[in-house]
Motif scaffolding. Structure first.
Motif, PDB file in Angstrom:
ATOM      1  N   PHE A 258      20.803 -11.918 -16.390  1.00  0.00           N
ATOM      2  CA  PHE A 258      21.908 -12.735 -15.773  1.00  0.00           C
ATOM      3  C   PHE A 258      21.328 -13.230 -14.364  1.00  0.00           C
ATOM      4  O   PHE A 258      21.943 -13.548 -13.419  1.00  0.00           O
ATOM      5  CB  PHE A 258      22.948 -11.684 -15.244  1.00  0.00           C
ATOM      6  N   GLY A 259      20.006 -13.386 -14.623  1.00  0.00           N
ATOM      7  CA  GLY A 259      19.210 -14.287 -13.783  1.00  0.00           C
ATOM      8  C   GLY A 259      19.037 -13.295 -12.407  1.00  0.00           C
ATOM      9  O   GLY A 259      18.289 -13.644 -11.246  1.00  0.00           O
ATOM     10  N   VAL A 260      19.125 -12.080 -12.440  1.00  0.00           N
ATOM     11  CA  VAL A 260      18.960 -11.064 -11.296  1.00  0.00           C
ATOM     12  C   VAL A 260      18.211  -9.708 -11.647  1.00  0.00           C
ATOM     13  O   VAL A 260      17.463  -9.334 -10.655  1.00  0.00           O
ATOM     14  CB  VAL A 260      20.257 -10.749 -10.594  1.00  0.00           C
ATOM     15  N   ILE A 261      18.161  -9.502 -12.652  1.00  0.00           N
ATOM     16  CA  ILE A 261      17.543  -8.116 -13.077  1.00  0.00           C
ATOM     17  C   ILE A 261      16.311  -8.341 -14.022  1.00  0.00           C
ATOM     18  O   ILE A 261      16.564  -8.799 -15.273  1.00  0.00           O
ATOM     19  CB  ILE A 261      18.537  -7.193 -13.905  1.00  0.00           C
ATOM     20  N   PRO A 262      15.083  -8.331 -13.379  1.00  0.00           N
ATOM     21  CA  PRO A 262      13.926  -8.816 -14.179  1.00  0.00           C
ATOM     22  C   PRO A 262      13.651  -7.374 -15.275  1.00  0.00           C
ATOM     23  O   PRO A 262      13.676  -6.458 -14.980  1.00  0.00           O
ATOM     24  CB  PRO A 262      12.662  -8.704 -13.270  1.00  0.00           C
TER      25      PRO A 262
END
Ligand code: HEM
Length: 184
Positions: free
Chosen positions: A119-123
């Protein structure tokens, strides 16, 4: 410990349909984006595809745990022994594929050097280092497993429809409570 159940729980029904919907989204998106020329649009679709796929993987793990804890409703007594064995084998294969197909996507992304950021936030950690040859191999494997998965989903749907419209048993109604309520 396995708990026998007379019907699927609401959680099991929801998991089944959410995973199905996500696979129906991930598969055509994967085919479409693969054939695009490199562009920011293509990379954006790659991200959406990876997020959907990683969600399938997470839900698949929950589903397998559910399956270990709860035994699904018994199959209709009218089913022949070979049909029971075929249904069992099919379900095992589907469980394996909803886990392994996204795993190969994740590994492929790592090997090709494109880390998944959920979601573009959790690597999401890379499980293997960058390796061009391995990346190519995993892409082939990912593609083959995805096509196998979608083919088996097709057989699974055909079997469910056969049970409902030809055998007139409760198998499909157990997964679609609306059919039970409406008397269909
Ligand atoms: C059930 C889940 C998934 C399904 C059904 C699925 C399906 C597909 C399909 C059909 C393709 C096109 C293959 C081709 O035509 O060559 C594809 C490509 C791809 N998938 Fe998945 N996928 C899933 C999960 C994932 C996951 C979890 C990731 C990564 C985290 C991922 C990463 C990719 C990438 C990067 C490509 C494009 C490869 C390329 O074009 O170079 N997929 N996927």
């Amino acid at each position: 410990m396995t708990t026998k159940s007379a019907a699927y729980t609401r959680a099991a029904i929801s998991l089944h349909w959410v995973i199905a919907l996500l696979i129906f989204a991930a598969f055509p998106l994967g085919v479409y984006m693969h054939n695009l020329l490199l562009s920011p649009y293509k990379l954006r679709l790659f991200n959406y595809h990876k997020w959907i796929g990683m969600t399938v993987l997470a839900l698949a793990i929950i589903r397998v745990v559910w399956r270990i804890v709860y035994r699904p409703p018994a199959l209709p007594a009218t089913m022949a022994r070979w049909e029971r064995s075929a249904a069992f084998a099919m379900h095992i294969l589907l469980y394996v594929l909803i886990f392994v197909a996204p795993m190969t996507g994740w590994l492929m992304s790592s090997a090709t050097g494109f880390q998944t950021v959920l979601f573009g936030v959790i690597p999401i950690p890379d499980l293997v280092g960058k390796d061009k040859e391995l990346g190519q191999f995993l892409l082939e494997l990912h593609r083959n497993l995805d096509y196998l998965l979608i083919a088996l989903v097709g057989v699974h749907i055909a079997a469910a429809l056969k049970h409902h419209f030809l055998a007139h048993d409760d198998i499909l109604r157990q997964m679609i409570p609306f059919l039970r309520k409406s008397g269909m």
